[in-house]
Write a protein that holds these residues in place. Structure first.
Motif, PDB file in Angstrom:
ATOM      1  N   LEU A  50       0.812  -1.220   0.000  1.00  0.00           N
ATOM      2  CA  LEU A  50       0.000   0.000   0.000  1.00  0.00           C
ATOM      3  C   LEU A  50       0.843   1.267   0.000  1.00  0.00           C
ATOM      4  O   LEU A  50       0.298   2.367   0.004  1.00  0.00           O
ATOM      5  CB  LEU A  50      -0.941   0.005   1.211  1.00  0.00           C
ATOM      6  CG  LEU A  50      -1.946  -1.137   1.275  1.00  0.00           C
ATOM      7  CD1 LEU A  50      -2.787  -1.026   2.541  1.00  0.00           C
ATOM      8  CD2 LEU A  50      -2.836  -1.126   0.032  1.00  0.00           C
ATOM      9  N   GLN A  51       2.175   1.101   0.004  1.00  0.00           N
ATOM     10  CA  GLN A  51       3.107   2.223   0.051  1.00  0.00           C
ATOM     11  C   GLN A  51       2.790   3.153   1.221  1.00  0.00           C
ATOM     12  O   GLN A  51       2.658   4.360   1.074  1.00  0.00           O
ATOM     13  CB  GLN A  51       3.111   2.972  -1.280  1.00  0.00           C
ATOM     14  CG  GLN A  51       3.571   2.101  -2.419  1.00  0.00           C
ATOM     15  CD  GLN A  51       3.571   2.800  -3.749  1.00  0.00           C
ATOM     16  OE1 GLN A  51       2.984   3.860  -3.903  1.00  0.00           O
ATOM     17  NE2 GLN A  51       4.224   2.213  -4.714  1.00  0.00           N
ATOM     18  N   MET A  52       2.668   2.537   2.389  1.00  0.00           N
ATOM     19  CA  MET A  52       2.423   3.253   3.636  1.00  0.00           C
ATOM     20  C   MET A  52       3.539   2.882   4.608  1.00  0.00           C
ATOM     21  O   MET A  52       4.220   1.879   4.415  1.00  0.00           O
ATOM     22  CB  MET A  52       1.076   2.836   4.244  1.00  0.00           C
ATOM     23  CG  MET A  52      -0.137   3.189   3.416  1.00  0.00           C
ATOM     24  SD  MET A  52      -1.670   2.447   4.066  1.00  0.00           S
ATOM     25  CE  MET A  52      -1.809   3.246   5.647  1.00  0.00           C
ATOM     26  N   SER A  53       3.690   3.670   5.647  1.00  0.00           N
ATOM     27  CA  SER A  53       4.666   3.313   6.678  1.00  0.00           C
ATOM     28  C   SER A  53       4.109   2.170   7.528  1.00  0.00           C
ATOM     29  O   SER A  53       2.892   2.007   7.651  1.00  0.00           O
ATOM     30  CB  SER A  53       4.981   4.518   7.561  1.00  0.00           C
ATOM     31  OG  SER A  53       3.876   4.822   8.391  1.00  0.00           O
ATOM     32  N   GLU A  54       5.009   1.395   8.109  1.00  0.00           N
ATOM     33  CA  GLU A  54       4.574   0.309   8.975  1.00  0.00           C
ATOM     34  C   GLU A  54       3.841   0.844  10.203  1.00  0.00           C
ATOM     35  O   GLU A  54       2.897   0.221  10.683  1.00  0.00           O
ATOM     36  CB  GLU A  54       5.774  -0.555   9.391  1.00  0.00           C
ATOM     37  CG  GLU A  54       6.322  -1.379   8.245  1.00  0.00           C
ATOM     38  CD  GLU A  54       7.439  -2.311   8.656  1.00  0.00           C
ATOM     39  OE1 GLU A  54       7.569  -2.618   9.865  1.00  0.00           O
ATOM     40  OE2 GLU A  54       8.183  -2.740   7.765  1.00  0.00           O
ATOM     41  N   ALA A  55       4.269   2.014  10.683  1.00  0.00           N
ATOM     42  CA  ALA A  55       3.604   2.626  11.844  1.00  0.00           C
ATOM     43  C   ALA A  55       2.151   2.972  11.518  1.00  0.00           C
ATOM     44  O   ALA A  55       1.244   2.733  12.324  1.00  0.00           O
ATOM     45  CB  ALA A  55       4.353   3.869  12.298  1.00  0.00           C
ATOM     46  N   ALA A  56       1.915   3.509  10.321  1.00  0.00           N
ATOM     47  CA  ALA A  56       0.553   3.866   9.915  1.00  0.00           C
ATOM     48  C   ALA A  56      -0.316   2.613   9.767  1.00  0.00           C
ATOM     49  O   ALA A  56      -1.468   2.586  10.214  1.00  0.00           O
ATOM     50  CB  ALA A  56       0.573   4.651   8.605  1.00  0.00           C
ATOM     51  N   VAL A  57       0.237   1.583   9.172  1.00  0.00           N
ATOM     52  CA  VAL A  57      -0.501   0.328   9.004  1.00  0.00           C
ATOM     53  C   VAL A  57      -0.840  -0.267  10.367  1.00  0.00           C
ATOM     54  O   VAL A  57      -1.973  -0.701  10.606  1.00  0.00           O
ATOM     55  CB  VAL A  57       0.294  -0.678   8.137  1.00  0.00           C
ATOM     56  CG1 VAL A  57      -0.345  -2.058   8.161  1.00  0.00           C
ATOM     57  CG2 VAL A  57       0.394  -0.166   6.705  1.00  0.00           C
ATOM     58  N   SER A  58       0.123  -0.268  11.279  1.00  0.00           N
ATOM     59  CA  SER A  58      -0.115  -0.793  12.625  1.00  0.00           C
ATOM     60  C   SER A  58      -1.227  -0.023  13.327  1.00  0.00           C
ATOM     61  O   SER A  58      -2.069  -0.618  14.006  1.00  0.00           O
ATOM     62  CB  SER A  58       1.162  -0.721  13.457  1.00  0.00           C
ATOM     63  OG  SER A  58       2.119  -1.615  12.960  1.00  0.00           O
ATOM     64  N   HIS A  59      -1.222   1.288  13.169  1.00  0.00           N
ATOM     65  CA  HIS A  59      -2.264   2.124  13.771  1.00  0.00           C
ATOM     66  C   HIS A  59      -3.646   1.742  13.232  1.00  0.00           C
ATOM     67  O   HIS A  59      -4.596   1.555  13.995  1.00  0.00           O
ATOM     68  CB  HIS A  59      -1.966   3.596  13.489  1.00  0.00           C
ATOM     69  CG  HIS A  59      -3.079   4.513  13.861  1.00  0.00           C
ATOM     70  ND1 HIS A  59      -3.367   4.842  15.171  1.00  0.00           N
ATOM     71  CD2 HIS A  59      -3.990   5.168  13.105  1.00  0.00           C
ATOM     72  CE1 HIS A  59      -4.410   5.651  15.193  1.00  0.00           C
ATOM     73  NE2 HIS A  59      -4.797   5.864  13.948  1.00  0.00           N
ATOM     74  N   HIS A  60      -3.756   1.601  11.925  1.00  0.00           N
ATOM     75  CA  HIS A  60      -5.038   1.248  11.318  1.00  0.00           C
ATOM     76  C   HIS A  60      -5.477  -0.158  11.733  1.00  0.00           C
ATOM     77  O   HIS A  60      -6.658  -0.387  12.006  1.00  0.00           O
ATOM     78  CB  HIS A  60      -4.965   1.362   9.801  1.00  0.00           C
ATOM     79  CG  HIS A  60      -4.836   2.774   9.327  1.00  0.00           C
ATOM     80  ND1 HIS A  60      -5.722   3.763   9.665  1.00  0.00           N
ATOM     81  CD2 HIS A  60      -3.905   3.373   8.551  1.00  0.00           C
ATOM     82  CE1 HIS A  60      -5.358   4.899   9.111  1.00  0.00           C
ATOM     83  NE2 HIS A  60      -4.253   4.691   8.430  1.00  0.00           N
TER      84      HIS A  60
END
Length: 91
Positions: A50-60
């Motif tokens: 998804l070309q996102m940071s791992e931190a952002a994915v973890s948050h979601h």
């Protein structure tokens, strides 16, 4: 007394439903759900796809887990996420 109890239960159901819509109302969370819809994935894979940071994915994913939309499974040091059950796919 019974009527007051029913009103309280209805208010609780309304709050739960509002929280569900809030969780689904973010396009990034929907992308994460679509990513794990076909097969379980770890945070790293989801972030890369998804070309996102791992931190952002973890948050979601945390928000999705709090709303019983995804579940996790640990395999060694990695955690894999998948849809909680078929009800999520039908939503």
């Amino acid at each position: 007394m019974e009527q007051a109890r029913q009103v309280l239960m209805q208010a609780e159901k309304s709050e739960n439903l509002a929280q569900l819509f809030k969780a689904l109302g973010d396009s990034s969370r929907l992308k994460v759900l679509f990513q794990i819809c076909s097969s379980e994935s770890c945070v790293r894979e989801i972030a890369q796809n998804l070309q996102m940071s791992e931190a952002a994915v973890s948050h979601h994913l945390r928000i999705l887990r709090m709303n019983s939309l995804v579940q996790r499974r640990r395999d060694g040091r990695e955690i894999f996420y998948q849809l909680d059950d078929d009800h999520v796919q039908s939503i």
